[in-house]
Design an enzyme around this catalytic site. Sequence first.
Site, PDB file in Angstrom:
ATOM      1  N   GLN A  29       0.798  -1.223   0.000  1.00 31.43           N
ATOM      2  CA  GLN A  29       0.000   0.000   0.000  1.00 31.43           C
ATOM      3  C   GLN A  29       0.834   1.279   0.000  1.00 31.43           C
ATOM      4  OE1 GLN A  29      -2.759  -1.755   3.233  1.00 31.43           O
ATOM      5  NE2 GLN A  29      -4.080  -0.373   2.113  1.00 31.43           N
ATOM      6  N   ARG A  47       3.744  -0.062  12.931  1.00 31.50           N
ATOM      7  CA  ARG A  47       3.472  -1.396  12.390  1.00 31.50           C
ATOM      8  C   ARG A  47       3.541  -1.325  10.871  1.00 31.50           C
ATOM      9  NH1 ARG A  47      -2.030  -3.920  11.048  1.00 31.50           N
ATOM     10  NH2 ARG A  47      -1.391  -6.006  10.484  1.00 31.50           N
ATOM     11  N   HIS A  64       0.934  -9.335   4.684  1.00 27.22           N
ATOM     12  CA  HIS A  64      -0.207  -8.430   4.494  1.00 27.22           C
ATOM     13  C   HIS A  64      -0.577  -8.482   3.007  1.00 27.22           C
ATOM     14  CE1 HIS A  64      -2.348  -4.767   6.430  1.00 27.22           C
ATOM     15  NE2 HIS A  64      -2.902  -4.941   5.251  1.00 27.22           N
ATOM     16  N   ASN A  76      -1.900 -10.785   8.589  1.00 29.64           N
ATOM     17  CA  ASN A  76      -2.901  -9.735   8.714  1.00 29.64           C
ATOM     18  C   ASN A  76      -4.218 -10.225   8.112  1.00 29.64           C
ATOM     19  OD1 ASN A  76      -3.715  -6.840   9.196  1.00 29.64           O
ATOM     20  ND2 ASN A  76      -4.206  -7.042   7.015  1.00 29.64           N
ATOM     21  N   GLU A  77      -5.231 -10.367   8.946  1.00 33.43           N
ATOM     22  CA  GLU A  77      -6.600 -10.594   8.504  1.00 33.43           C
ATOM     23  C   GLU A  77      -6.808 -11.786   7.578  1.00 33.43           C
ATOM     24  OE1 GLU A  77      -8.027  -6.912   6.825  1.00 33.43           O
ATOM     25  OE2 GLU A  77      -8.045  -5.913   8.774  1.00 33.43           O
ATOM     26  N   ASN A  86      -8.012  -5.989  14.244  1.00 41.21           N
ATOM     27  CA  ASN A  86      -8.313  -4.839  13.390  1.00 41.21           C
ATOM     28  C   ASN A  86      -9.814  -4.644  13.428  1.00 41.21           C
ATOM     29  OD1 ASN A  86      -5.632  -4.925  12.742  1.00 41.21           O
ATOM     30  ND2 ASN A  86      -5.923  -5.557  10.612  1.00 41.21           N
ATOM     31  N   TYR A 102     -13.155  -1.993  12.439  1.00 37.99           N
ATOM     32  CA  TYR A 102     -13.575  -0.816  11.678  1.00 37.99           C
ATOM     33  C   TYR A 102     -15.028  -0.398  11.863  1.00 37.99           C
ATOM     34  CZ  TYR A 102      -9.117  -0.655   9.267  1.00 37.99           C
ATOM     35  OH  TYR A 102      -7.772  -0.531   8.994  1.00 37.99           O
ATOM     36  N   GLU A 112      -5.234  -2.148  14.011  1.00 41.81           N
ATOM     37  CA  GLU A 112      -5.769  -1.201  13.022  1.00 41.81           C
ATOM     38  C   GLU A 112      -7.125  -0.691  13.487  1.00 41.81           C
ATOM     39  OE1 GLU A 112      -6.183  -2.541   8.939  1.00 41.81           O
ATOM     40  OE2 GLU A 112      -4.218  -3.497   8.994  1.00 41.81           O
ATOM     41  N   GLU A 163      -5.425   1.955  -1.565  1.00 42.94           N
ATOM     42  CA  GLU A 163      -6.491   1.296  -0.812  1.00 42.94           C
ATOM     43  C   GLU A 163      -7.048   0.099  -1.598  1.00 42.94           C
ATOM     44  OE1 GLU A 163      -7.318   1.326   2.336  1.00 42.94           O
ATOM     45  OE2 GLU A 163      -8.882  -0.070   1.777  1.00 42.94           O
TER      46      GLU A 163
END
Length: 472
Positions: free
Chosen positions: A17, A74, A121, A166-167, A296, A298, A369, A423
Site C-alpha cells: 500500500q 506497524r 499483508h 494480517n486478517e 483490526n 472498523y 488497526e 487502498e
Amino acid sequence: MRFPEGFTWGTATSAYQIEGGHDADGKGPSIWDAFCQVPGRVAEGDTGQLACDHYHRFREDVALMASLGLKAYRFSISWPRVMPTGRLEKGSIKREGIRFYSDLIDALLEHGIEPWVTLYHWDLPLALQTERDGWLNPEIADDFEAYARLCFEEFGDRVKHWITFNEPWVVTILGYGQGVFAPGRESNVEPYIAGHHILRSHAKAVQCYRSEFEHQGGKIGITNNCDWREPLTDRPEDHEAAERALLFYLGWFADPVFKTGDYPEVMRERVGDRLPEFTDEERRSLLGSSDFFGLNHYTTMFAAGASKDGAEQSVYGNGGISEDQEVDLSVDPEWELTEFKWAVVPWGCRKLLKWIADRYGSPAIYITENGCAMDDVVLPDGTVDDQDRLSFYRGYLEACHQAIGDGVDLRGYFAWSLMDNFEWASGYKFRFGLVHVDRQTLKRTPKSSALWYSDVVRANELQGEAPSRCLG
Ligand code: GBH
C-alpha cells in the site's frame, strides 16, 4: 483519556500500500502486482507500482513519525522483495530487499520508534500462486516457515513484535470467496481451504520462532479483523444470529489459536465437509500459538436470523459466506457513515473488546488497526482539516478507554493509517491517512487528526511527569 502506563501507541501501514518500487532492486512480482494489471479489478486502473514511494522516502517518513511523537510503527515485509520466487532455492534471497527493511528498522530505532512487523499483508509472491496454487496448497506452510525464518534471522535482533498474518478473513473471503481481492477467485469451498493452510502456516512460523529464536526475546502473534455484530432485536433468533456471525467472522480464526485448537462447532455443523480437519498435532501446535490478540476493527452491523430468501439472494455476503451463516446484516440509517460507507459506531468497539475478553480468557489485546476513510478537503495551503476523522478517533479511543474500565486487557492501539495510500481494489480515491499524501508531488502533510493524535500520544507518554494533563 488517561491510558495505562506502557500502553503502545502507534500507526500502521502495509508494504504494497505504500512502498512502490514494485520491481526495484530485483523484487519479484506479487499477486497484487498482477491483480492490478487485470482490467477492471482496481478502481481507475490504479496500481501500487509507485504508491507513496516509501521504498525511497522511508527516512523522511520515519522522521515525520518522530516529529509526531509516535512510539510504535506497524509495517509489513513484502515477501517477494526478500524472496522473489517465494521459495527457498539457490540464489532466491535478495540482499537488497533485506537491506531496505534492515535500514528502515535501524532508522525507526534511532528515533525511539518500536517496529511491529507483519510478515504477510496480502502480497504473496506471484510464482507461489501461478506455480503452486497459493494458499490452497498445503505445502505453502513450509514456504511460509522458510520465509519467516529468514525474517527472524535477519531482523529478529531488533524486532521484538511479530505478526504472522494480517486478517486471514480478508485473504480468504475477499480473495477466494468473492474474488474482489487478489488472487480474484470465487468459491464457497476455497475460502475454508485457504484459511486452513493460513492457520497451519501461522502455527509453523510460531513454532519456528519459539524453538529457534527464543533468545531474541520477542513476542509473536496473529492479527484478525472483526466488525461487531449487534442483535437486531431482542428475539432469541437475532441473538443467536449475532453470535453465529461473530463465530464465522472471528471465531473461525481465533478459536483454533486462543480457545480449542479447532474451529467453532457451529461452523463444523454448517460447513460440513467443506471445512478441513486439523490433525491432533496441528491442533496442539495451534492452541496457544499467539502471545497477544491482534485485532483490526472498523465498523458494526446489526445481525438477524436470515430469511431463507435473503440467504439465497446474497451468496457471499459481507460478513462471510452467508449461505453458511444464514445471517442478515443491516445498518441503522441514523448511523454516520464514512466515505467507505462503513458505519461509525464506537460502542460496537467496546462491546467487541468485551466479547473477546469473555470468550478467550482475557488475552492481552492490541488494536493493530482502526481508522476511517473520510472525504478530505485539501485547502489551498495544502493542509487538511479533517474534523470528522478526528472525531472518529476520539469516539473509538473513548470506547477503548471504557473497555479498559470494563476490565479488558487492552495494551495498545495503532491508527490505520500513517498516511494516505493504495487502498486495494478502491485505488487512491479513498484516504485513511493521518497524513495527507499529494498524488502529484507525493508531498506529506499531517492532517488535523494527526496533530490531535500526536497530542494524545505525547500527553499519555508524559503522564508520570504531568499528571494533571487531561485529554479527549
Ligand atoms: C483493513 O481491512 C486492511 O488491513 C488494510 O490494509 C486496509 O487498508 C484497511 O482495512 C482499509 O480498507 O462493508 O460495512 O460490511 C479491513 C477489513 C473487512 C473491515 C470488511 C470492514 C466490511 C464492513 N474490513 N469490513 S461492511
